[in-house]
Design an enzyme around this catalytic site. Structure first.
Site, PDB file in Angstrom:
ATOM      1  N   GLU A 239      -5.251   2.890   6.814  1.00  0.00           N
ATOM      2  CA  GLU A 239      -4.947   2.888   5.256  1.00  0.00           C
ATOM      3  C   GLU A 239      -5.633   4.074   4.727  1.00  0.00           C
ATOM      4  O   GLU A 239      -4.903   4.581   3.558  1.00  0.00           O
ATOM      5  CB  GLU A 239      -5.504   1.314   4.699  1.00  0.00           C
ATOM      6  CG  GLU A 239      -5.164   1.135   3.198  1.00  0.00           C
ATOM      7  CD  GLU A 239      -5.492  -0.082   2.672  1.00  0.00           C
ATOM      8  OE1 GLU A 239      -4.882  -1.079   3.135  1.00  0.00           O
ATOM      9  OE2 GLU A 239      -6.449  -0.154   1.877  1.00  0.00           O
TER      10      GLU A 239
ATOM     11  N   ARG B 226       0.651  -1.086  -0.055  1.00  0.00           N
ATOM     12  CA  ARG B 226      -0.085   0.211  -0.017  1.00  0.00           C
ATOM     13  C   ARG B 226       0.980   1.102   0.133  1.00  0.00           C
ATOM     14  O   ARG B 226       0.479   2.495   0.847  1.00  0.00           O
ATOM     15  CB  ARG B 226      -0.931  -0.013   1.283  1.00  0.00           C
ATOM     16  CG  ARG B 226      -1.970  -1.095   1.567  1.00  0.00           C
ATOM     17  CD  ARG B 226      -3.065  -1.057   0.221  1.00  0.00           C
ATOM     18  NE  ARG B 226      -2.454  -1.941  -0.889  1.00  0.00           N
ATOM     19  CZ  ARG B 226      -2.220  -3.124  -0.932  1.00  0.00           C
ATOM     20  NH1 ARG B 226      -3.052  -3.873  -0.127  1.00  0.00           N
ATOM     21  NH2 ARG B 226      -2.185  -3.808  -2.207  1.00  0.00           N
TER      22      ARG B 226
ATOM     23  N   CYS C  89     -11.073  -0.879   2.775  1.00  0.00           N
ATOM     24  CA  CYS C  89     -10.378  -1.066   4.123  1.00  0.00           C
ATOM     25  C   CYS C  89     -10.013   0.133   4.470  1.00  0.00           C
ATOM     26  O   CYS C  89      -9.188   0.824   4.006  1.00  0.00           O
ATOM     27  CB  CYS C  89      -9.531  -2.223   3.783  1.00  0.00           C
ATOM     28  SG  CYS C  89     -10.112  -3.757   3.513  1.00  0.00           S
TER      29      CYS C  89
HETATM   30  N1  EPU Z   1     -12.274 -12.291   7.797  1.00  0.00           N
HETATM   31  C1  EPU Z   1     -12.990 -12.432   8.745  1.00  0.00           C
HETATM   32  N2  EPU Z   1     -13.789 -11.219   9.137  1.00  0.00           N
HETATM   33  C2  EPU Z   1     -13.834 -10.333   8.606  1.00  0.00           C
HETATM   34  C3  EPU Z   1     -13.068  -9.963   7.659  1.00  0.00           C
HETATM   35  C4  EPU Z   1     -12.122 -10.807   6.943  1.00  0.00           C
HETATM   36  O1  EPU Z   1     -13.124 -13.200   9.147  1.00  0.00           O
HETATM   37  O2  EPU Z   1     -14.614  -9.247   9.297  1.00  0.00           O
HETATM   38  C5  EPU Z   1     -11.479 -13.251   7.288  1.00  0.00           C
HETATM   39  C6  EPU Z   1     -11.852 -13.797   5.857  1.00  0.00           C
HETATM   40  O3  EPU Z   1     -12.927 -14.587   5.993  1.00  0.00           O
HETATM   41  C7  EPU Z   1     -10.679 -14.483   5.285  1.00  0.00           C
HETATM   42  C8  EPU Z   1      -9.608 -13.379   5.793  1.00  0.00           C
HETATM   43  O4  EPU Z   1     -10.103 -12.842   6.758  1.00  0.00           O
HETATM   44  O5  EPU Z   1     -10.432 -15.548   5.412  1.00  0.00           O
HETATM   45  C9  EPU Z   1      -8.924 -12.623   4.844  1.00  0.00           C
HETATM   46  O6  EPU Z   1     -10.261 -11.633   4.428  1.00  0.00           O
HETATM   47  P1  EPU Z   1     -10.372 -10.730   3.088  1.00  0.00           P
HETATM   48  O7  EPU Z   1     -10.105 -11.882   1.835  1.00  0.00           O
HETATM   49  O8  EPU Z   1     -11.574 -10.138   2.927  1.00  0.00           O
HETATM   50  O9  EPU Z   1      -9.247  -9.990   2.799  1.00  0.00           O
HETATM   51  P2  EPU Z   1      -8.627  -8.854   3.695  1.00  0.00           P
HETATM   52  O10 EPU Z   1      -7.130  -9.395   4.155  1.00  0.00           O
HETATM   53  O11 EPU Z   1      -9.350  -8.296   4.781  1.00  0.00           O
HETATM   54  C10 EPU Z   1      -8.554  -6.957   2.444  1.00  0.00           C
HETATM   55  C11 EPU Z   1      -8.844  -6.604   1.117  1.00  0.00           C
HETATM   56  C12 EPU Z   1      -7.934  -5.689   0.530  1.00  0.00           C
HETATM   57  C13 EPU Z   1      -7.522  -4.480   1.256  1.00  0.00           C
HETATM   58  C14 EPU Z   1      -6.780  -5.060   2.407  1.00  0.00           C
HETATM   59  C15 EPU Z   1      -5.941  -4.112   3.262  1.00  0.00           C
HETATM   60  C16 EPU Z   1      -8.863  -8.322  -0.579  1.00  0.00           C
HETATM   61  C17 EPU Z   1      -9.963  -9.365  -1.089  1.00  0.00           C
HETATM   62  N3  EPU Z   1      -9.460  -7.685   0.344  1.00  0.00           N
HETATM   63  O12 EPU Z   1      -7.657  -7.969   2.589  1.00  0.00           O
HETATM   64  O13 EPU Z   1      -8.278  -5.131  -0.711  1.00  0.00           O
HETATM   65  O14 EPU Z   1      -6.603  -3.496   0.672  1.00  0.00           O
HETATM   66  O15 EPU Z   1      -7.613  -6.027   3.191  1.00  0.00           O
HETATM   67  O16 EPU Z   1      -5.069  -3.762   2.819  1.00  0.00           O
HETATM   68  O17 EPU Z   1      -7.741  -8.455  -1.007  1.00  0.00           O
HETATM   69  C18 EPU Z   1      -9.913  -5.301  -2.437  1.00  0.00           C
HETATM   70  O18 EPU Z   1      -9.147  -5.522  -3.118  1.00  0.00           O
HETATM   71  O19 EPU Z   1     -11.139  -4.856  -2.627  1.00  0.00           O
HETATM   72  C19 EPU Z   1      -9.747  -4.736  -1.006  1.00  0.00           C
HETATM   73  C20 EPU Z   1     -10.513  -4.095  -0.193  1.00  0.00           C
END
Ligand code: EPU
Length: 304
Positions: free
Chosen positions: A297, A166, A214
């Protein structure tokens, strides 16, 4: 040597700053430069000017801002040229990322489909190396054209850009345009990949709500956290917020999304102060529970 701007740019007073959060204060002064010359004139007018892309990762405090706010969405600054056979995309800073994602998928150019579902201008996306679990824009950036705070043009080749999680190291510059290099692939394959990503996000994120995506960066653990991860591992801030019991928590006009813990949603009459108080509350809860200090972020603009 500062480059003298030859162009004047119209400045509007007391303007709304459109953001995806739909809360926050106004700009005392705002300009929408028509082209790169007018953009340089903005920098000359106010070297501390603030650049507004799509407002997708931005929270403006309720007091608004005194610096000149510069919008990059005029046609000459948001034009896109795609040379599909060469795999080259030239995009103005104000071009919209989701449209570019779709266009590249259609033309059989690979890489941007991994950024499906991320609202951003290209300038904003490159400045903060937008991305997530599926990829980041740094993967396809070849060259960045920008101006520095004296208005002088600057070009940075890919190997001169210090991309990280980021971040781009380009934060002090004002991005004017970006060149992307994308390998060829079968459009049908890219379309299916994009659909998979969009389906994942529509299940796991409150798409369509007033939010800035996020809010906190995913932290790297400095020690083991049971059920979350090991030292050195980057873990989901949303997961930590969820496990700290914060999902659905609300303070006045702001709520932690019940769908994803790292998405905060503002209600129609909400204020930026509500979001900021909720951020502080959630940060404390995660710190007390797991000893992990979350860093924002989202970019926050405050009156100075
Ligand atoms: N999770 C939970 N509870 C929550 C949120 C997530 O249990 O409330 C679990 C999910 O089930 C999964 C893991 O945590 O097993 C990861 O969750 P997710 O796939 O949603 O990804 P993340 O690490 O929370 C997000 C975004 C990023 C964003 C970064 C922060 C993705 C798909 N999502 O990741 O990008 O930038 O965190 O830097 O990468 C996007 O791409 O749209 C986005 C917002």
């Amino acid at each position: 040597m500062p480059v003298a701007a030859r162009t004047a740019v119209p400045v509007l007073r007391d303007q709304e700053i459109p953001t995806w959060f739909k809360v926050g204060g106004r700009a005392d002064r705002m300009a929408r430069p028509a082209d790169a010359d007018e953009l340089r004139a903005c920098v000359e007018l106010d070297p501390d000017c603030l650049i507004l892309g799509d407002g997708a990762n931005l929270l403006v405090d309720d007091e608004g801002v005194g610096e000149l706010v510069v919008r990059t969405d005029a046609p000459a600054l948001s034009a896109v040229r795609i040379d599909a056979p060469a795999g080259l995309v030239v995009a103005g800073a104000g071009a919209k990322l989701p449209r570019l994602v779709n266009e590249c998928v259609r033309r059989g150019l690979a890489g941007l489909e991994n950024l499906g579902g991320i609202p951003a201008s290209i300038g904003g996306a490159v400045r903060m190396n937008a991305g997530g679990a599926f990829g980041q824009i740094a993967d396809v950036v070849e060259r960045v054209h920008a101006v520095d705070r004296s208005g002088a043009p600057v070009t940075r080749e890919r190997d001169q850009i210090d991309f990280g999680y980021r971040r781009s190291g380009l934060e002090a510059l004002i991005i004017v345009g970006v060149e992307l290099r994308l390998p060829h692939a079968e459009p049908g394959v890219l379309r299916r990949r994009l659909l998979e990503i969009m389906e994942y996000k529509s299940r796991s994120q409150p798409l369509g709500a007033s939010s800035a995506g996020c809010l906190f960066k995913n932290p790297t653990l400095t020690r083991a956290v049971e059920g979350i991860g090991m030292p050195g591992q980057r873990v989901s801030a949303g997961l930590l917020i969820d496990r700290a019991g914060c999902k659905g928590l609300a303070i006045d006009g702001a709520e932690v999304s019940p769908v994803h813990g790292n998405f905060f949603v503002s209600k129609p009459a909400g204020r930026a102060a509500d979001v900021l108080r909720l951020m502080e509350h959630v940060r404390r809860r995660v710190l007390d529970r797991f000893g992990v200090d979350l860093e924002p972020e989202v970019v926050i603009w405050r009156r100075r």
